[in-house]
Design a protein around this motif. Structure first.
Motif, PDB file in Angstrom:
ATOM      1  N   GLN A  10       0.721  -1.270  -0.063  1.00 60.09           N
ATOM      2  CA  GLN A  10      -0.071   0.251  -0.028  1.00 60.09           C
ATOM      3  C   GLN A  10       0.554   1.301   0.086  1.00 60.09           C
ATOM      4  O   GLN A  10       0.418   2.130  -0.465  1.00 60.09           O
ATOM      5  CB  GLN A  10      -0.898  -0.057   0.938  1.00 60.09           C
ATOM      6  CG  GLN A  10      -2.670  -0.904   1.181  1.00 60.09           C
ATOM      7  CD  GLN A  10      -3.193  -1.377   2.216  1.00 60.09           C
ATOM      8  OE1 GLN A  10      -2.627  -0.887   3.844  1.00 60.09           O
ATOM      9  NE2 GLN A  10      -3.781  -1.754   2.431  1.00 60.09           N
ATOM     10  N   ARG A  11       2.058   0.992   0.754  1.00 56.17           N
ATOM     11  CA  ARG A  11       3.050   2.480   0.935  1.00 56.17           C
ATOM     12  C   ARG A  11       3.735   2.117  -0.982  1.00 56.17           C
ATOM     13  O   ARG A  11       4.354   3.112  -0.823  1.00 56.17           O
ATOM     14  CB  ARG A  11       3.697   2.323   1.531  1.00 56.17           C
ATOM     15  CG  ARG A  11       4.600   1.458   1.806  1.00 56.17           C
ATOM     16  CD  ARG A  11       5.564   1.667   3.496  1.00 56.17           C
ATOM     17  NE  ARG A  11       6.628   0.104   3.895  1.00 56.17           N
ATOM     18  CZ  ARG A  11       6.230  -0.389   5.098  1.00 56.17           C
ATOM     19  NH1 ARG A  11       5.342  -0.305   5.228  1.00 56.17           N
ATOM     20  NH2 ARG A  11       7.327  -0.904   4.387  1.00 56.17           N
ATOM     21  N   GLY A  67      -8.660  -4.123   3.047  1.00 52.95           N
ATOM     22  CA  GLY A  67      -8.435  -3.649   1.186  1.00 52.95           C
ATOM     23  C   GLY A  67      -7.514  -4.350   0.461  1.00 52.95           C
ATOM     24  O   GLY A  67      -7.290  -4.663  -0.619  1.00 52.95           O
ATOM     25  N   PRO A 124       1.639   2.076  -5.895  1.00 54.39           N
ATOM     26  CA  PRO A 124       0.513   1.607  -5.720  1.00 54.39           C
ATOM     27  C   PRO A 124      -0.659   0.313  -6.823  1.00 54.39           C
ATOM     28  O   PRO A 124      -1.099   1.166  -8.006  1.00 54.39           O
ATOM     29  CB  PRO A 124      -0.491   2.142  -5.334  1.00 54.39           C
ATOM     30  CG  PRO A 124      -0.816   3.525  -4.690  1.00 54.39           C
ATOM     31  CD  PRO A 124       0.590   3.319  -6.170  1.00 54.39           C
TER      32      PRO A 124
END
Length: 200
Positions: A40-41, A65, A45
């Motif tokens: 996610q970072r 997510g 992405p």
């Protein structure tokens, strides 16, 4: 580029005593949560995140997510190719970023660097540069769905090695110099021995 991610959590965890490695704790959290944070970072992405798992399915499904949890269609932990096959079937993305559940020190630009190297090939594979040596990291790769029929053909022929599938399609190795980026936390000792990666 239209990219989904696949985190491989479906292994037998033999070197970890047979436990489900995704739920082993590292630095105060399960490895799967650390890997979700890695994905996610990323500076670029992926669109969606899939998880390949064969145990603790409801626990994985409860993670926020994620697009879904994919179980192998054959028993006895057949290996990563089974999870990748299931992900290509479930995903509508052109590209699939594949990574294991035990490399939480990946740089935040890992996916971008794999993307940048994909012109003219169907698959890019991370490789650690160590002096004059190049150590392939086959479980960290970016694969176009054009490579899927090759995977299926090899599977039907009884071939289970991830690197053999990669070698059978147009591919390129992408060099990384970060020393601890690809440390695999696949033993109990490695959970405490691996330093934090200092990459941006």
């Amino acid at each position: 580029m239209n990219i989904d991610a696949l985190i491989l959590c479906g292994g037998a965890g033999r070197r970890m005593g047979g436990v489900d490695k995704g739920w082993v704790h590292w630095r105060g959290q399960p490895l799967i949560e650390a890997m979700l944070a890695v994905v996610q970072r990323q500076s670029h992405p992926p669109r969606r995140i899939w998880i390949s798992a064969n145990r603790e399915l409801e626990r994985y499904r409860a993670l926020p997510g994620i697009a879904g949890v994919l179980q192998d269609t054959t028993a006895d932990f057949p290996g990563p190719l089974a999870g990748i096959d299931a992900a290509f079937a479930a995903s509508k993305a052109d590209w699939l970023w594949i990574l294991p559940c035990d490399t939480p020190n990946l740089p935040t630009d890992t996916l971008r660097r794999l993307q940048q190297a994909c012109d003219g090939v169907d698959l890019t594979v991370a490789a650690l540069v160590d002096g004059d040596a190049l150590h392939r990291q086959p479980t960290i790769c970016l694969a176009h769905r054009r490579s899927w029929p090759v995977l299926q053909q090899q599977w039907q022929q009884g071939q289970r090695a991830l690197w053999r599938w990669q070698q059978a399609v147009p591919h390129r190795h992408v060099p990384f110099t970060e020393r601890h980026a690809f440390d695999n936390l696949n033993t109990a000792d490695s959970l405490t021995a691996t330093p934090q990666q200092d990459t941006p």
